[in-house]
Enzyme design. Sequence first.
Site, PDB file in Angstrom:
ATOM      1  N   LYS A   1     -60.432  62.845  -8.329  1.00 27.66           N
ATOM      2  CA  LYS A   1     -60.856  64.190  -8.693  1.00 27.66           C
ATOM      3  C   LYS A   1     -61.494  63.892 -10.016  1.00 27.66           C
ATOM      4  CE  LYS A   1     -56.293  66.044  -9.833  1.00 27.66           C
ATOM      5  NZ  LYS A   1     -56.404  66.265 -10.993  1.00 27.66           N
ATOM      6  N   THR A   2     -60.624  63.401 -10.728  1.00 31.37           N
ATOM      7  CA  THR A   2     -61.019  63.218 -12.307  1.00 31.37           C
ATOM      8  C   THR A   2     -62.485  62.819 -12.410  1.00 31.37           C
ATOM      9  OG1 THR A   2     -58.606  63.075 -12.900  1.00 31.37           O
ATOM     10  CG2 THR A   2     -60.305  62.351 -14.646  1.00 31.37           C
TER      11      THR A   2
ATOM     12  N   ASP B   1     -59.058  72.274 -13.946  1.00 35.04           N
ATOM     13  CA  ASP B   1     -58.159  70.923 -13.276  1.00 35.04           C
ATOM     14  C   ASP B   1     -56.826  71.401 -12.970  1.00 35.04           C
ATOM     15  OD1 ASP B   1     -57.797  68.439 -12.123  1.00 35.04           O
ATOM     16  OD2 ASP B   1     -57.457  67.468 -13.942  1.00 35.04           O
ATOM     17  N   GLU B   2     -56.321  70.940 -11.580  1.00 31.40           N
ATOM     18  CA  GLU B   2     -54.945  71.135 -11.362  1.00 31.40           C
ATOM     19  C   GLU B   2     -54.745  72.721 -11.156  1.00 31.40           C
ATOM     20  OE1 GLU B   2     -52.999  68.908 -10.493  1.00 31.40           O
ATOM     21  OE2 GLU B   2     -53.443  66.987 -11.700  1.00 31.40           O
TER      22      GLU B   2
ATOM     23  N   GLN C   1     -49.775  69.806  -3.515  1.00 31.30           N
ATOM     24  CA  GLN C   1     -49.070  69.167  -4.606  1.00 31.30           C
ATOM     25  C   GLN C   1     -48.633  70.208  -5.627  1.00 31.30           C
ATOM     26  OE1 GLN C   1     -50.693  65.247  -5.990  1.00 31.30           O
ATOM     27  NE2 GLN C   1     -52.508  65.699  -4.852  1.00 31.30           N
TER      28      GLN C   1
END
Length: 766
Positions: free
Chosen positions: A40-41, A239-240, A270
């Site tokens: 994903k990064t 992100d996240e 997650q």
Amino acid sequence: MNNIDTANIPALKGLNDAQKEVVLHIKGPSLILAGAGSGKTRALTHRIAYLIDQGVPPWQILAVTFTNKAAVEMKERVANMLHITEGINDLNTERRTQNSTLPTMGTFHSICIRILRRDIDKMGGDRGFVVYDSDDQKRLMKEVLKEMMIDEKELKPKAALSYVSRFKSEAMSPSEAVGQASSAHMHRVIDAYKKYQSALKKANAMDFDDLLLETVRLFTQCPDILERYQETWRYLHVDEYQDTNHVQYLIISMLAKKYCNLCVIGDPDQSIYSFRGADIRNILEFKKEYPDAIEIKLEQNYRSTQPILTAADAVISLNPDRPEKKMWTERTEGPKIVVHEVENERKEASEALATTERLRSEGVSLNQQVVLYRTNAQSRLFEEACMRNGVPYRIIGGMKFYARKEVKDVLAYLHVILNPNDSLAVLRIINIPSRKIGLTTLGKIQEYARDIGCTLWDALCTVNILEGINEHTKVRIEEFTEMIKQYQKHKEHDVVSELASHLLSRIGMEKWLRDDTEEGETRWQNVQELLSVMHKYDQLEPVLSLTSFLEEVALVSEVDKLQDVEGDALTLMTLHLCKGLEYEHVIIAGCEEGIFPHSNSLVDKSQLEEERRLMYVGMTRSKTHLDLFCARSRMLWGQPQSNIPSRFLDDLPTECTEKRSDDVLSAFAWASKAGHDHIKNGTLKPFSQRSGGGIDIEFNQDTEFSSDGFSQEARNDDMFVEGAKVRHPSFGNGTITSRRGDIVDVKFRGGESKTFALSIAPLQPL
């Protein structure tokens, strides 16, 4: 994407089809469901590079991460792709201009502090505000509670701050939080919140939560300021996203409202930080807020083998209301997940170490191996196993067991009971739990002791004759010394575990440590785990029980000093700390009901779902080797437990799982239906005679871990009796001259005598 010639776009090089879709969809909202290890990064950084390639000015791009490390890594990747050298380290600069060649990338806090430094004066604030760290916050809250005359036994500063942080993460002011008060205790908490905020304002200070909350307030009260930032950052990336709380959600929603070019990336499977305020609904309900959002799933995994992914998917699939995704990899072959059932917690640690050593002999370094556990207290047995076998180790995110404050506090009490002239131990415990004996008072008593040449303990015992100390304080000191004297008598007829249990109850240690925070619960569990160690000395005479226990701890602490290793070392950590990491070999310990899933989750559906996500996260840290352990019984937190294997183990597919037990009778409980049929028909062969198929169970009946060849661990501590011959790798052969509990004295051939704790000494019987 079909209408675009992707071959000539540099930002798409090296990406799979789903990642390319992430890069190319730059207009409008997008939800990227990125499974573990799915790159994903990489997709996010290539997307940012593509935006710049397409003519979007860098200053119009914002990327929000959860750690500064992630932000720096992303910035470096983008800079490398675009061959930029300027500004890579300017993460927190306040003077980014429209000539910047890199986008704005940082954490929520770093971005919000920049906004407030520039614009807080627009709503009457002072741009010169200071930011209080956790120690500053605790000191301030302590003053607030003191001013409110609230005893720390009723509400500790850390517990009050935990409540305050929870309110702030929900964007609730003190007046709004009043509606949450359903008890007198909560009313006190909210009053403390109000006074705490007033004290911060008076000091022109903010805590970390305020940085976010005040940014929301600025955007709400000053719409022109909000519009300026909406015009500045027209392309937003988070992100996240599954880890965002409500106030973070509000900041992003407000910034994205005008252009809706919002790309959020994360994995609901997650989401494991609800105790920090993370709200999984932010990602689950994203498409309700943005009905026209495109959803892209990153399902190709670049980390793990297919057996690991299949097993992890089977575990997480039982959580309801989650977006469906199925992880796959080109690494289709790999070893099966091994589930080990062992007798107790000591054998769990032994076999875990045996497994790591076997893999190390096959070329897997210790740096590529990790032991994961649900609670910090579980680390002790693994630490001792590492010491006993000379395996270098490091603990991530926590102190070594015997270095933890609460453990050292209990040990100090026992030291004082055994030897009240230990002034350092006396000073450590005299205010634990709080007895309101101030530093000024202690200074006077110490000065008196120095003047007349007596110990601190003797001075405390004669405090009634000292001048300059008020009567109430003298009474509290006398109560303390009298209590110690009583337990000095108890030690003559109570073994150390009984002595400590009674003492902890008397001083109210449980209430002192368990302060309505996760940290408080962990501290109390560590104290209970210390009681587990004490039970090894229950068979000794009472005083010998106490002295031998303290002797073992001293030996362990000495070994601890040598364990600050660099280089190749086994990693020990809790499951909550492992997200974002990867290892060649992962061990997950304590897979039993009540441990993992944790007992706190067994009556709460949402918490149980989070425990399942935690298992998924732990499993997907592994690249190749995954071992799961459960024990038929264990001494944990001072109590013997016999819990059934974790429900998560029942969810593992049989085709990618191998199950082993060190007890042939217990092993039948692991049998699959096919295995039961073999047993019924009398066709079940011993494991050593089976070449494949049937049930994958290994029986170790003769030695503990014969399959691993780890002879150091396959020892019986009952063999270490007085007169027994032993060998030490450094000192050679010797004879045990005495044993008390787990402490032995050994005289070696050269005449040298040494004392060892069996829990950590690499002794082998001859």
